[in-house]
Structures are given as structure tokens and as C-alpha cells.
Design an enzyme around this catalytic site. Structure first.
Site, PDB file in Angstrom:
ATOM      1  N   TYR A 143      30.199  44.364  42.712  1.00  0.00           N
ATOM      2  CA  TYR A 143      29.259  44.972  43.657  1.00  0.00           C
ATOM      3  C   TYR A 143      28.258  45.889  42.955  1.00  0.00           C
ATOM      4  CZ  TYR A 143      32.258  43.326  47.489  1.00  0.00           C
ATOM      5  OH  TYR A 143      32.981  42.551  48.361  1.00  0.00           O
ATOM      6  N   LYS A 189      42.258  37.507  39.061  1.00  0.00           N
ATOM      7  CA  LYS A 189      42.014  36.061  38.924  1.00  0.00           C
ATOM      8  C   LYS A 189      42.008  35.751  37.428  1.00  0.00           C
ATOM      9  CE  LYS A 189      40.916  32.099  40.878  1.00  0.00           C
ATOM     10  NZ  LYS A 189      41.909  31.306  41.612  1.00  0.00           N
ATOM     11  N   ASP A 221      43.976  34.285  45.159  1.00  0.00           N
ATOM     12  CA  ASP A 221      44.084  33.225  46.176  1.00  0.00           C
ATOM     13  C   ASP A 221      45.517  33.147  46.699  1.00  0.00           C
ATOM     14  OD1 ASP A 221      44.553  32.516  43.537  1.00  0.00           O
ATOM     15  OD2 ASP A 221      43.807  30.466  43.726  1.00  0.00           O
ATOM     16  N   ASP A 245      38.286  44.330  48.934  1.00  0.00           N
ATOM     17  CA  ASP A 245      37.488  44.290  50.155  1.00  0.00           C
ATOM     18  C   ASP A 245      38.060  43.233  51.102  1.00  0.00           C
ATOM     19  OD1 ASP A 245      35.475  44.585  51.982  1.00  0.00           O
ATOM     20  OD2 ASP A 245      33.864  43.853  50.699  1.00  0.00           O
ATOM     21  N   ASP A 249      41.029  43.846  54.461  1.00  0.00           N
ATOM     22  CA  ASP A 249      40.713  43.447  55.834  1.00  0.00           C
ATOM     23  C   ASP A 249      41.767  42.486  56.378  1.00  0.00           C
ATOM     24  OD1 ASP A 249      38.415  44.965  55.986  1.00  0.00           O
ATOM     25  OD2 ASP A 249      37.262  43.349  56.936  1.00  0.00           O
TER      26      ASP A 249
END
Ligand code: NAD
Length: 356
Positions: A143, A189, A221, A245, A249
Site C-alpha cells: 500500500y 506468500k 490462500d 486487510d 475482514d
């Protein structure tokens, strides 16, 4: 004389003032009981700040928060300010405030109250007892990485983590794990990304200082799948900005309502404590908002900013008791409800229980 703490209060827009008032009510109740003093200073942010000063993040707020021991925040935004230019919008004020405060660690608990297992979209046996803390790196990663651009035929972002950034967020996660069940799952990852391999190595190094904590690694994943399949396997999840992020959620929905979950953004200085939801303009001013996420955020503030563990526990237990007794706000549905309460009614009940 007992301790005294100064809390910056940013009520914000929409339901912000209603829910923050209830959190203050509960804070006052436990501070009297536990023998410390709380002083509050209100500050402007978001739409309320735009209306008053013309900008979403006034200088007085930037200076003001630095003089506090912690900041309690409701929510900002709403349709009234949606058509403003980007740099004048309420959200820009919040992002700017987080940057000013240097809050690099975002802590998002996802817990399921026994009394509300039916409010989730997942089966009760899958979610009963879930108690996860997602520790997300908040000011680095893709980001913020440079270079970034949109060109004619391509666009790109850059995922960068420095040793210092990974170390400091890992230390936050290990310290929290020591206060919980001493298990961390670091999510990355590393099968594809160099930055994740680097992340993994540094987390392993930090782990050497915490021999009591069990560290595992998981690809993002798989972690997304496991959160839905068997969420009880997790205690602390440590992860970077973009993965956190998305995962936080997903984890938040295990609990059933967005009105329940708190968060803390902490760093080297003053921390920001806020519910995970927004300003809910659709229900603002009706007195029906659920203040539990904000009251829980106040509990996190007592625990993590002030070290007032007993007062925090009082709040957590009072929330559980209110739910067990069947008190609910409308967003929780009527599962096992004895009474559907208004925002201030449930605030009164929790303040009362917390002070017994
Ligand atoms: P939202 O979280 O405000 O609301 C989503 C839905 O959940 C709405 O139906 C709302 O009524 C309900 N809801 C949210 N909190 C609730 C509570 N405590 N009790 C009962 N019901 C609750 O998200 P949105 O509708 O996408 O955004 C509304 C505004 O909030 C926008 O301006 C957005 O930019 C802003 N926002 C602010 C923050 C923040 O301040 N941290 C975060 C997200 C969104």
C-alpha cells in the site's frame, strides 16, 4: 493518589457521537471502581471537522492527540461529504491522522460470544469459542511501496518490507501472544514472493526471544480457507498490510455483526482505539446503533495503552453478562433476546454491570 490518564476523544460523524458517549459512560464506571482518573479532551476529525474548520484533519487535532495517553475514536464519513475532492474528504483525515500518529500495528480481535453463536452465517460448532487476534502491519508493504504508477499500457505497485518494519510488528505479535495462548501463525506468500521469504526469516529470528511461543507459518490462500473451515485453530495471526486487510475482514464476520468488534492501532506513541465499522449514516440519530464495538475498543485501550487489566476485564465481563441476560441491540437479531435495547440502554446496563 491513583493514576490519571488523558484520553483524546474523537466522536466523528453519523453514529460516532452516540457510540462514543456509551463507551465514556462505561469507562467512567470502571475508573471509579478501579481507582484511577480519566480526563477527556474532545477533538474534531472527518465531516464534523470539515463543517467546523473547512478541513478533515485540523492542526489542533494533530497537536492534541500527541498530548494524550490514548485516543478513543467513533467513526467518520457520510453522504454529506461524499462529493468533496479527495484531499478534503473525511477518510483522508483519518488516514492522515493514523500516519501522524505512526500507528504501525493494527490489532483486530475476532471473538464469538457464546450467546450469539446463532448470529453468524457459519455453523455454531465451527465458531463456538473462536478467539483470534489478527496483528496486521499497517504502514508498510504494497500500500505504501515505491515505485508505483499507472502508465499507458501497464500499472504497478511495489511490495517492500524493511527488517525494522517486520521486526517491530513481530515483537508486537509475540508480546500479545505471551498474554494469550502463546501461539502465533505468521501468514505470508513465501512460496511466490521474496518479500514473504524475508518476512518469514525475520519472524523466525524474533521468535528466538520468545521460546514459550509456538510459531507456525501459513500461506495466505490457505489461511483464508482455514479461517472459514476451522477458525478455532488460530490464536494470534501475524501478517502484513494487504493480507491483514483481507483476512481481518473475513475474520470479523465470524462474530456475526460488524457492531461487535473493536480494534486498536498502536505504534511507538499514542494508540488509536476504534470500532471496526463506519459511521452508519443509515441509522444515525435514531438511538439504535450498537455501541459494543466501541465499548470493547475502550476495554482494549485500558488493557494495551494503560495496563489497567482489571478494569478491561470488568468491561469484557459486563458485555458478556449483558448478552447472556438477553439484552441485544437490533442489529444482533432476536436470537435468545429478552429485550431489544437502544444504544444508551445497553450502555447503561453494561456500565452498571461493570461497576458491580
Ligand atoms: P458502515 O460500517 O458504516 O455500515 C455498514 C452497515 O452496518 C450499515 O447498514 C450500518 O447501519 C451497519 N452498522 C455499522 N455499524 C453499526 C453499529 N454499530 N450498530 C448497528 N449497525 C451498524 O459502512 P458503510 O455503510 O460502508 O459506510 C458508511 C460511512 O462510514 C461511509 O462514509 C464510509 O466512508 C465511512 N466509514 C468510516 C470508517 C471509519 O471511520 N473508520 C470505516 C468504514 C467506513
Amino acid at each position: 493518589m491513583g493514576k490519571s490518564y488523558k484520553i483524546g476523544v474523537i466522536k466523528g460523524d453519523g453514529i460516532g457521537p452516540e457510540i462514543v458517549d456509551e463507551a465514556i459512560k462505561v469507562l467512567d464506571a470502571v475508573s471509579v471502581k478501579e481507582g484511577f482518573t480519566l480526563r477527556y479532551e474532545e477533538m474534531l476529525l472527518g465531516g464534523a471537522a470539515i463543517d467546523e474548520t473547512g478541513v478533515p484533519l485540523p492542526d489542533e487535532t494533530i497537536q492534541g492527540v500527541k498530548k494524550c495517553d490514548a485516543v478513543l475514536f467513533g467513526a467518520i464519513g457520510g453522504p454529506k461529504w461524499d462529493n468533496l475532492e479527495r484531499h478534503l474528504r473525511p477518510e483522508t483525515g483519518l488516514l492522515g491522522l493514523r500516519k501522524e500518529m505512526g500507528t504501525f500495528a493494527n490489532l483486530r480481535p475476532a471473538m464469538v460470544y457464546d450467546e450469539l453463536v446463532n448470529a453468524s452465517t457459519l455453523k455454531p460448532e465451527v465458531i463456538r469459542g473462536v478467539d483470534i487476534m489478527v496483528v496486521r502491519e499497517l504502514t508498510g508493504g504494497i500500500y505504501f511501496g515505491q515505485p508505483r504508477a499507472i502508465e499507458d499500457d501497464r500499472a504497478y505497485n511495489t511490495m517492500v518490507y524493511t527488517r525494522e518494519e517486520v521486526e517491530r510488528i513481530a515483537v508486537v505479535a509475540f508480546d500479545i501472544a505471551m498474554k494469550r495462548n502463546k501461539r502465533i501463525c505468521s501468514v505470508d506468500k513465501a512460496n511466490v514472493l521474496e518479500v514473504s521469504q524475508f518476512w518469514r526469516e525475520i519472524v523466525e529470528e524474533v521468535a528466538k526471544d520468545y521460546p514459550e511461543v509456538e510459531l507456525t507459518h501459513m500461506y495466505v490462500d490457505n489461511a483464508a480457507m482455514q479461517l472459514i473451515r476451522a477458525p478455532k485453530q488460530f490464536d494470534v495471526i501475524l501478517t502484513g498490510n494487504i493480507f491483514g486487510d483481507i483476512l481481518s475482514d473475513a475474520a470479523s464476520m465470524l462474530s456475526g455483526s460488524i457492531g461487535l468488534l473493536p480494534s486498536a492501532s498502536t505504534g511507538k506513541g499514542v494508540g488509536l482505539y476504534e470500532p471496526i465499522h463506519g459511521s452508519a449514516p443509515d441509522i444515525a440519530g435514531q438511538g439504535i446503533a450498537n455501541p459494543l464495538a466501541t465499548i470493547s475498543s475502550a476495554s482494549m485501550m485500558l488493557r494495551y495503552a494503560f495496563g489497567e487489566e482489571k478494569a478491561a476485564e470488568r468491561i469484557d465481563e459486563a458485555i458478556k453478562k449483558a448478552l447472556a441476560e438477553g439484552y441485544r441491540t437490533g442489529d444482533l437479531g432476536d436470537y435468545d433476546a429478552k429485550e431489544i435495547c437502544s444504544c444508551s440502554e445497553i450502555g447503561d446496563i453494561i456500565a452498571d454491570y461493570a461497576s458491580k
